[in-house]
Write an enzyme that holds these catalytic residues in place. Structure first.
Site, mmCIF file in Angstrom:
data_model
loop_
_atom_site.group_PDB
_atom_site.id
_atom_site.type_symbol
_atom_site.label_atom_id
_atom_site.label_comp_id
_atom_site.label_asym_id
_atom_site.label_seq_id
_atom_site.Cartn_x
_atom_site.Cartn_y
_atom_site.Cartn_z
ATOM 1 N N LYS A 1 9.918 11.009 -4.460
ATOM 2 C CA LYS A 1 8.882 11.652 -3.665
ATOM 3 C C LYS A 1 8.178 12.738 -4.471
ATOM 4 C CE LYS A 1 9.777 14.721 -0.462
ATOM 5 N NZ LYS A 1 10.239 15.376 0.781
ATOM 6 N N ASP B 1 7.156 11.520 3.012
ATOM 7 C CA ASP B 1 8.045 12.544 3.546
ATOM 8 C C ASP B 1 8.279 12.261 5.025
ATOM 9 O OD1 ASP B 1 5.680 13.240 4.789
ATOM 10 O OD2 ASP B 1 5.773 15.359 4.221
#
Length: 232
Positions: free
Chosen positions: A141, A159
Site C-alpha cells: 500500500k 486502504d
C-alpha cells in the site's frame, strides 16, 4: 392465461436487479462525477519531495493525515533528507513524532529506511516497487501511494476507505485488499486510473463513512449498489 404469458419470466424485485457490480458505463459515469467535483485530487499529506512523502506515508499507518501533518510540519524543516534524519537518530526523531501512534516502531523503520536509501539508492527514493517494498515499514500500500503520488504511476493503494467504497458501490467487490486492488485496476477506465486512488479515498473519508455514510449528499448514490443507504 395464454401460453406466451405463462412462459414469461417473473420480474425480479428492484434490489435484485441492482445487485452485483457496476457496469462499464456506470463506472465511467461514477468517475466522471467525481472528477467534476474534484478535477485535481491529491493526498492530504503535506510533503515537498518524494522522500518527505515516503516518510509521511510510513508515519500515517494507523494514524490520521491531520496528526501526521502536525508532526512533519516540525520535522521536515529540520530533517527533510535521509542524511538529516540519520543525524537525528531514533531518539531525536521520536521527539518529533511522539504524538503519532506506534511512534517507536515507526522511528526505527524510518531511520533504517534512510540508511538503506543512502547506501543503495544515493539518497533518492527508488521508482521501483520491489525496491520500495524492501524498505523497512514499506508494504504494498505504501509503495503504491509513493509510485502514484510522487511518480505519477497509475497505481491504487487500497486502504480501509477504498476497500469500503469499492465493495459498497459494486465498483470492484473483493474479500481482501489485493482482490479489490486487482479489480479496480481491471475496471477503472484508463483516463481515470491515475487519480482514482485519491477520488476513492476522499469519497470514503468524507462521504461514504464507515458508521453513517452521507448517502443523501452523495453524488453517486443512484449508481451505488449498497442496500443499506442512509435515509434523508
Amino acid at each position: 392465461m395464454n401460453a406466451r404469458a405463462a412462459k414469461a419470466p417473473a420480474r425480479r424485485p428492484a434490489r435484485a436487479r441492482r445487485a452485483g457490480t457496476l457496469t462499464r458505463d456506470e463506472i465511467h459515469e461514477l468517475f466522471s462525477r467525481l472528477a467534476e467535483l474534484n478535477p485535481k485530487p491529491t493526498t492530504e499529506l503535506e510533503y515537498r519531495t518524494p522522500f518527505e512523502l515516503l516518510v509521511a506515508v510510513i508515519l500515517s499507518a494507523q494514524a490520521t493525515d491531520v496528526g501526521v501533518n502536525k508532526a512533519t510540519r516540525r520535522l521536515f524543516p529540520v530533517a527533510g533528507t535521509p542524511r538529516k534524519i540519520l543525524e537525528l537518530g531514533e531518539d531525536g526523531l521520536k521527539r518529533y513524532i511522539s504524538t503519532i501512534g506506534l511512534f517507536n516502531a515507526k522511528a526505527k523503520n524510518v531511520v533504517a529506511t534512510c540508511r538503506i536509501l543512502l547506501e543503495r539508492h544515493g539518497g533518492e527514493v527508488p521508482r521501483d516497487r520491489a525496491a520500495l517494498e524492501a524498505l523497512p515499514g514499506v508494504g504494498r500500500k505504501t509503495a503504491n501511494v509513493v509510485l502514484n503520488t510522487a511518480f505519477g504511476e497509475p497505481t491504487i493503494a487500497v486502504d480501509t476507505h477504498i476497500f469500503r467504497v469499492a465493495n459498497r458501490t459494486g465498483l470492484a467487490p473483493g474479500k481482501d485488499v489485493r482482490a479489490v486492488e486487482d479489480g479496480l485496476l481491471r475496471r477503472v477506465p484508463e483516463e481515470f486510473l491515475h487519480d482514482a486512488h485519491h477520488w476513492l479515498i476522499l469519497h470514503g473519508r468524507y462521504v461514504c463513512k464507515a458508521r453513517r455514510p452521507e448517502c443523501p449528499a452523495c453524488a453517486i448514490r443512484d449508481l451505488c449498489r449498497f442496500p443499506d443507504k442512509t435515509p434523508a
